[in-house]
Motif scaffolding. Structure first.
Motif, short mmCIF file in Angstrom:
data_model
loop_
_atom_site.label_atom_id
_atom_site.label_comp_id
_atom_site.label_asym_id
_atom_site.label_seq_id
_atom_site.Cartn_x
_atom_site.Cartn_y
_atom_site.Cartn_z
N LEU A 150 0.83 -1.20 0.00
CA LEU A 150 0.00 0.00 0.00
C LEU A 150 0.87 1.27 0.00
O LEU A 150 0.61 2.20 -0.74
CB LEU A 150 -0.90 -0.03 1.24
N LYS A 203 -5.11 12.29 -4.48
CA LYS A 203 -4.56 13.63 -4.68
C LYS A 203 -3.25 13.72 -3.93
O LYS A 203 -3.15 13.16 -2.83
CB LYS A 203 -5.51 14.69 -4.12
N PRO A 204 -2.27 14.42 -4.48
CA PRO A 204 -1.02 14.58 -3.73
C PRO A 204 -1.28 15.28 -2.41
O PRO A 204 -2.17 16.14 -2.32
CB PRO A 204 -0.17 15.44 -4.66
N ALA A 205 -0.47 14.95 -1.42
CA ALA A 205 -0.65 15.55 -0.10
C ALA A 205 -0.51 17.05 -0.17
O ALA A 205 0.34 17.58 -0.90
CB ALA A 205 0.38 14.97 0.84
N ILE A 263 -6.31 -0.78 6.44
CA ILE A 263 -5.52 -1.04 5.23
C ILE A 263 -6.45 -1.21 4.03
O ILE A 263 -6.22 -0.63 2.97
CB ILE A 263 -4.63 -2.30 5.42
N LEU A 266 1.83 9.20 -6.01
CA LEU A 266 2.16 10.59 -5.68
C LEU A 266 3.37 11.09 -6.44
O LEU A 266 3.41 12.22 -6.90
CB LEU A 266 2.42 10.72 -4.19
N ARG A 284 -7.89 2.17 2.99
CA ARG A 284 -6.90 3.01 2.32
C ARG A 284 -6.64 2.52 0.91
O ARG A 284 -6.45 3.31 -0.01
CB ARG A 284 -5.60 3.05 3.13
N LEU A 285 -6.62 1.20 0.75
CA LEU A 285 -6.41 0.61 -0.57
C LEU A 285 -7.57 0.97 -1.49
O LEU A 285 -7.36 1.35 -2.65
CB LEU A 285 -6.29 -0.91 -0.43
N LEU A 326 -6.16 -10.98 24.96
CA LEU A 326 -6.32 -11.62 23.64
C LEU A 326 -7.38 -10.92 22.81
O LEU A 326 -7.18 -10.65 21.62
CB LEU A 326 -6.67 -13.11 23.81
N LEU A 381 -7.24 4.53 -2.52
CA LEU A 381 -6.12 4.74 -3.44
C LEU A 381 -6.43 4.22 -4.83
O LEU A 381 -6.01 4.80 -5.82
CB LEU A 381 -4.89 4.00 -2.87
N LEU A 382 -7.18 3.14 -4.89
CA LEU A 382 -7.47 2.53 -6.18
C LEU A 382 -8.57 3.25 -6.96
O LEU A 382 -8.69 3.07 -8.17
CB LEU A 382 -7.84 1.05 -6.00
N ASP A 411 -9.28 6.24 -8.68
CA ASP A 411 -8.38 7.28 -9.19
C ASP A 411 -8.78 8.71 -8.82
O ASP A 411 -7.94 9.55 -8.50
CB ASP A 411 -8.29 7.20 -10.72
N TYR A 421 -6.16 -7.63 21.46
CA TYR A 421 -5.26 -7.80 20.31
C TYR A 421 -6.03 -8.17 19.05
O TYR A 421 -5.75 -7.64 17.98
CB TYR A 421 -4.18 -8.84 20.63
N PHE A 422 -7.00 -9.06 19.18
CA PHE A 422 -7.81 -9.44 18.00
C PHE A 422 -8.54 -8.21 17.45
O PHE A 422 -8.63 -8.01 16.25
CB PHE A 422 -8.84 -10.52 18.36
N LEU A 461 -6.04 -6.00 15.67
CA LEU A 461 -5.66 -6.59 14.37
C LEU A 461 -6.75 -6.36 13.32
O LEU A 461 -6.46 -5.95 12.20
CB LEU A 461 -5.47 -8.10 14.52
N ARG A 465 -6.89 -2.73 12.25
CA ARG A 465 -5.78 -2.38 11.36
C ARG A 465 -6.02 -2.94 9.95
O ARG A 465 -5.75 -2.26 8.96
CB ARG A 465 -4.47 -2.93 11.93
N ALA A 466 -6.52 -4.16 9.89
CA ALA A 466 -6.81 -4.77 8.58
C ALA A 466 -7.87 -3.97 7.82
O ALA A 466 -7.75 -3.73 6.63
CB ALA A 466 -7.27 -6.21 8.77
#
Lengths: 227, 78
Positions: free
Chosen positions: A214, B74-76, B60, A222, B63-64, B46, B67-68, B70, B49-50, B53, B56-57
């Motif tokens: 990613l 945009k640039p930061a 991700i 960018l 964000r993907l 436990l 990003l995909l 288009d 933590y689950f 996790l 976080r998944a």
């Protein structure tokens, strides 16, 4: 793989956990002196052994990174450290609860307790450094730390034999001097924690790989592939 | 909430404080409350933590997805 883990792995692990709880509370006999508080031992020691295993895997991955420089070493290394920290947290949380009943104190400056805490803090430091660096500098520094902190594993393990301590030493490999039913319940707990450790490391290392992909994609979008 | 209190209060009385009567000691094995507390702590660590996790998944994945698509990239700073 993910679907297989969800459909088969999670139910199997749940059943094994239920079986382990049954073995600890109903199959293994009650210890005469410590009574119910002795039951903490089954998860406490199993978590400690799994944490040692996790940090040993991180140590091996650290060496692997310097020898081969392949991303998989870095991914598995951070996954092992993180999962090892979770199991260390279990050890450091359940230990004082047991100590309060057995020693009448939550904490004492015993070599095993101190070395285990140092081990835990070292790997917390590892994650802090990892979060503050990027690129190859991060991978090199983390591999170096995983190798360096790996020295702490045998020190922590053998601390009860090297120094005078009040921490129980149940004879070399844990569980060898236990009553047979207790020994079966204990090794079942160890096996179960290791079975939990393997998919957790697999999931976490896949996440690390996805996060890296990613970041690379983001950079490419960018800056057109240059930084 | 009432059920929770009715379960936890006797446990803390027996395990987390000095036993003050022989009848309590006869009912519950020594350190029963500590044992329950220890297993609760293991469970909480436990589960935390689950949860971390999975969070976080999910992040991700989000964000993907962003990003995909288009038009959203945009640039930061712009």
């Amino acid at each position: 793989m993910k679907a297989l883990f969800r459909s088969v792995g999670i139910p199997i692990l749940s059943i094994l956990f239920a079986l382990d709880i049954w073995m600890i509370f109903f199959y293994a006999p009650m210890e005469k002196e410590l009574q119910a508080s002795q039951k903490i031992f089954y998860f406490h020691v199993a978590a400690a052994m799994t944490a040692f295993l996790a940090f040993t895997v991180a140590f091996v991955c650290g060496i692997g990174w310097y020898v081969r420089k392949r991303e998989v070493w870095d991914d598995v290394q951070v996954a092992s450290v993180e999962v090892g920290l979770v199991f260390s947290a279990i050890v450091l949380a359940t230990g004082p609860i047991w100590a309060r009943t057995a020693w009448n104190t939550w904490w004492t400056w015993d070599p095993r307790l101190v070395t285990m805490t140092i081990l835990f803090l070292c790997y917390v430091g590892y994650l802090v450094v990892r979060a503050s660096l990027s690129g190859d500098a991060r991978k090199n520094a983390c591999a170096a730390m995983a190798i360096l902190f790996g020295i702490n594993i045998p020190i922590t393990w053998l601390s009860i034999q090297w120094w005078r301590t009040i921490h129980p030493d149940i004879g070399g490999l844990p569980g060898t001097r236990l009553e047979p039913k207790m020994r079966i319940a204990f090794w079942f707990s160890v096996l179960l924690f290791i079975l939990l450790f393997i998919p957790l490391v697999a999931i976490r290392s896949r996440m690390e790989r996805a996060a890296k992909a990613l970041r690379a994609l983001h950079r490419e979008r960018l800056f057109g592939g240059t930084e | 909430m009432i059920h929770w209190a009715t379960i936890v209060t006797p446990l803390t009385r027996i395990g987390l404080t000095v036993q003050d009567s022989e009848s309590d000691a006869a009912k519950w094995p020594r350190g029963f409350g500590y044992m329950v507390a220890a297993y609760a702590v293991v469970w909480l660590i436990l589960m935390a933590y689950f949860w971390a996790l999975s969070r976080r998944a999910r992040r991700i994945n989000d964000r993907l997805d962003t990003l995909l698509s288009d038009e959203k990239v945009k640039p930061a700073g712009r």
